[in-house]
Design a protein around this motif. Structure first.
Motif, PDB file in Angstrom:
ATOM      1  N   ASP A   1       0.821  -1.207   0.000  1.00 52.98           N
ATOM      2  CA  ASP A   1       0.000   0.000   0.000  1.00 52.98           C
ATOM      3  C   ASP A   1       0.859   1.263   0.000  1.00 52.98           C
ATOM      4  O   ASP A   1       0.543   2.245  -0.673  1.00 52.98           O
ATOM      5  N   CYS A   2       1.950   1.257   0.779  1.00 48.58           N
ATOM      6  CA  CYS A   2       2.855   2.413   0.794  1.00 48.58           C
ATOM      7  C   CYS A   2       3.425   2.672  -0.597  1.00 48.58           C
ATOM      8  O   CYS A   2       3.487   3.811  -1.060  1.00 48.58           O
ATOM      9  N   THR A   3       3.851   1.592  -1.262  1.00 48.45           N
ATOM     10  CA  THR A   3       4.363   1.723  -2.628  1.00 48.45           C
ATOM     11  C   THR A   3       3.279   2.245  -3.561  1.00 48.45           C
ATOM     12  O   THR A   3       3.534   3.075  -4.438  1.00 48.45           O
ATOM     13  N   ASN A   4       2.061   1.755  -3.364  1.00 50.43           N
ATOM     14  CA  ASN A   4       0.944   2.210  -4.194  1.00 50.43           C
ATOM     15  C   ASN A   4       0.725   3.710  -4.077  1.00 50.43           C
ATOM     16  O   ASN A   4       0.500   4.409  -5.075  1.00 50.43           O
ATOM     17  N   GLN A   5       0.771   4.216  -2.854  1.00 55.17           N
ATOM     18  CA  GLN A   5       0.545   5.647  -2.653  1.00 55.17           C
ATOM     19  C   GLN A   5       1.652   6.485  -3.295  1.00 55.17           C
ATOM     20  O   GLN A   5       1.407   7.558  -3.843  1.00 55.17           O
TER      21      GLN A   5
ATOM     22  N   VAL B   1      -0.955   0.299  -9.664  1.00 49.88           N
ATOM     23  CA  VAL B   1      -1.323   0.078  -8.261  1.00 49.88           C
ATOM     24  C   VAL B   1      -2.240  -1.133  -8.145  1.00 49.88           C
ATOM     25  O   VAL B   1      -2.073  -1.974  -7.246  1.00 49.88           O
ATOM     26  N   ALA B   2      -3.214  -1.239  -9.036  1.00 48.66           N
ATOM     27  CA  ALA B   2      -4.143  -2.372  -8.987  1.00 48.66           C
ATOM     28  C   ALA B   2      -3.403  -3.689  -9.182  1.00 48.66           C
ATOM     29  O   ALA B   2      -3.684  -4.675  -8.489  1.00 48.66           O
ATOM     30  N   LEU B   3      -2.455  -3.717 -10.116  1.00 45.83           N
ATOM     31  CA  LEU B   3      -1.683  -4.937 -10.355  1.00 45.83           C
ATOM     32  C   LEU B   3      -0.812  -5.281  -9.151  1.00 45.83           C
ATOM     33  O   LEU B   3      -0.678  -6.452  -8.771  1.00 45.83           O
ATOM     34  N   LEU B   4      -0.198  -4.261  -8.550  1.00 42.93           N
ATOM     35  CA  LEU B   4       0.630  -4.489  -7.371  1.00 42.93           C
ATOM     36  C   LEU B   4      -0.216  -5.014  -6.217  1.00 42.93           C
ATOM     37  O   LEU B   4       0.193  -5.929  -5.494  1.00 42.93           O
ATOM     38  N   LEU B   5      -1.404  -4.441  -6.060  1.00 35.61           N
ATOM     39  CA  LEU B   5      -2.303  -4.891  -5.001  1.00 35.61           C
ATOM     40  C   LEU B   5      -2.699  -6.347  -5.216  1.00 35.61           C
ATOM     41  O   LEU B   5      -2.782  -7.138  -4.267  1.00 35.61           O
TER      42      LEU B   5
ATOM     43  N   ALA C   1      -8.732  -5.634  -6.023  1.00 35.78           N
ATOM     44  CA  ALA C   1      -7.840  -5.264  -7.131  1.00 35.78           C
ATOM     45  C   ALA C   1      -8.526  -5.444  -8.476  1.00 35.78           C
ATOM     46  O   ALA C   1      -8.378  -4.614  -9.382  1.00 35.78           O
ATOM     47  N   VAL C   2      -9.293  -6.517  -8.632  1.00 33.39           N
ATOM     48  CA  VAL C   2     -10.018  -6.756  -9.889  1.00 33.39           C
ATOM     49  C   VAL C   2     -11.070  -5.668 -10.105  1.00 33.39           C
ATOM     50  O   VAL C   2     -11.249  -5.172 -11.229  1.00 33.39           O
ATOM     51  N   MET C   3     -11.769  -5.275  -9.048  1.00 36.26           N
ATOM     52  CA  MET C   3     -12.771  -4.208  -9.165  1.00 36.26           C
ATOM     53  C   MET C   3     -12.125  -2.891  -9.584  1.00 36.26           C
ATOM     54  O   MET C   3     -12.643  -2.185 -10.458  1.00 36.26           O
ATOM     55  N   ILE C   4     -10.979  -2.565  -8.970  1.00 29.12           N
ATOM     56  CA  ILE C   4     -10.272  -1.330  -9.335  1.00 29.12           C
ATOM     57  C   ILE C   4      -9.788  -1.403 -10.775  1.00 29.12           C
ATOM     58  O   ILE C   4      -9.917  -0.444 -11.546  1.00 29.12           O
ATOM     59  N   THR C   5      -9.226  -2.561 -11.160  1.00 30.72           N
ATOM     60  CA  THR C   5      -8.730  -2.733 -12.523  1.00 30.72           C
ATOM     61  C   THR C   5      -9.839  -2.534 -13.546  1.00 30.72           C
ATOM     62  O   THR C   5      -9.639  -1.902 -14.593  1.00 30.72           O
TER      63      THR C   5
END
Length: 306
Positions: free
Chosen positions: A48-52, A85-89, A208-212
């Motif tokens: 999550d930190c990386t995502n932000q 971010v979605a892929l990383l999540l 993650a799938v929903m965000i993607t």
């Protein structure tokens, strides 16, 4: 910086601050207790930190001015970073948690000092709740009273969508991990901890799938939000220079918006007066909606049915 961008940045910093502190405490607790669910949560918080950070990079790049090779600017670069971010999540957060849970199912081991794990998870719930509260506060400013799920489907702010999705998944994951550790402590069966890790991973992958899915639609090219599109059409039709809107196309371009209008204009005494009338309508649209960076207006006549 627009108010929408400022709100998104605030929400990202809320999440980054909360997740940074949570990640450190979770890793320490995972090493101390040997909890698989705790380790899965620690990896999740680190991801999550990386995502932000990715989202902040995207917002910064989106502010670059247009150039010869990018005549419409860099606004849509935020969609790329949101997809990253979605892929990383999905892979780092979700898949790792599932793999860690499966490993603990095959080789179960006891949790030492479960009270430490419960204390860290409880504190993490409070911090993550603070982060989610900040994100929801910014969402309410732009949602216009929409229910959250409707806003999630219709929003064009990919970075705010990602932060909200992450925070919800994180809070739910923390609750699952807390219950898993508690059941392991009460029953003495370490399989609860392993199942908790798998459940956290599945939850993260679903989010993650929903965000993607939502970000994919933005990358493909979406119109303005439905209420904005309707408002623009109504506004144009209410102008005295316009007799009827024949076609209206809107395209969301990051924070900016492109509008193309084909309309039947009211009769003017000369071509110059027609051009002036069109210019007035365009200027009025951009004054009413400052995010409309490009406005293309084509006068036309209504085609008769054949």
């Amino acid at each position: 910086m627009s108010s929408h961008s400022e709100g998104s940045t605030k929400a990202i910093f809320y999440a980054l601050g909360a997740n940074g502190g949570i990640a450190v405490s979770k890793f320490a607790a995972a090493l101390y207790t040997g909890s698989g669910a705790m380790l899965a949560e620690a990896i999740h918080s680190l991801a999550d930190c990386t995502n932000q950070i990715f989202l902040l990079i995207g917002l910064r790049e989106a502010k670059k001015p247009a150039d010869e090779f990018h005549p419409m600017g860099y606004n849509r670069v935020v969609y790329f970073w949101a997809m990253m971010v979605a892929l990383l999540l999905f892979f780092v957060g979700g898949a790792f948690s599932v793999m860690e849970g499966i490993s603990h199912l095959r080789h179960p081991g006891p949790i030492s000092n479960p009270y430490v794990a419960l204390a860290v998870l409880g504190i993490s719930v409070l911090l993550e709740g603070f982060s989610l509260r900040g994100a929801m506060k910014e969402i309410r400013k732009v949602a216009g009273g929409k229910p959250f799920l409707r806003w999630f489907r219709e929003t064009r702010q990919s970075e705010l969508l990602v932060v909200a999705g992450e925070d919800i998944a994180a809070l739910a994951g923390l609750c699952i991990a807390f219950i898993a550790v508690l059941l392991t402590m009460v029953t003495g069966n370490p399989l609860w901890d392993a199942c908790g890790s798998i459940a956290v991973g599945v939850l993260l992958m679903v989010v993650a799938v929903m965000i993607t899915h939502e970000v994919k639609a933005m990358i493909t090219g979406e119109s303005a939000a439905p209420e904005i599109r309707r408002a623009i059409r109504s506004h144009i039709e209410g102008r005295p220079e316009v007799e009827k809107v024949l076609h209206l196309i809107t395209l969301q371009w990051g924070e900016s918006l492109m509008v193309a209008v084909q309309a039947k204009m009211r009769s003017q005494q000369s071509d110059a007066m027609l051009v002036d009338a069109i210019n007035r309508v365009e200027e009025d649209i951009q004054r009413r909606w400052p995010q409309v960076r490009w406005c293309f207006f084509e006068p036309d006549v209504e085609k008769s049915a054949t």
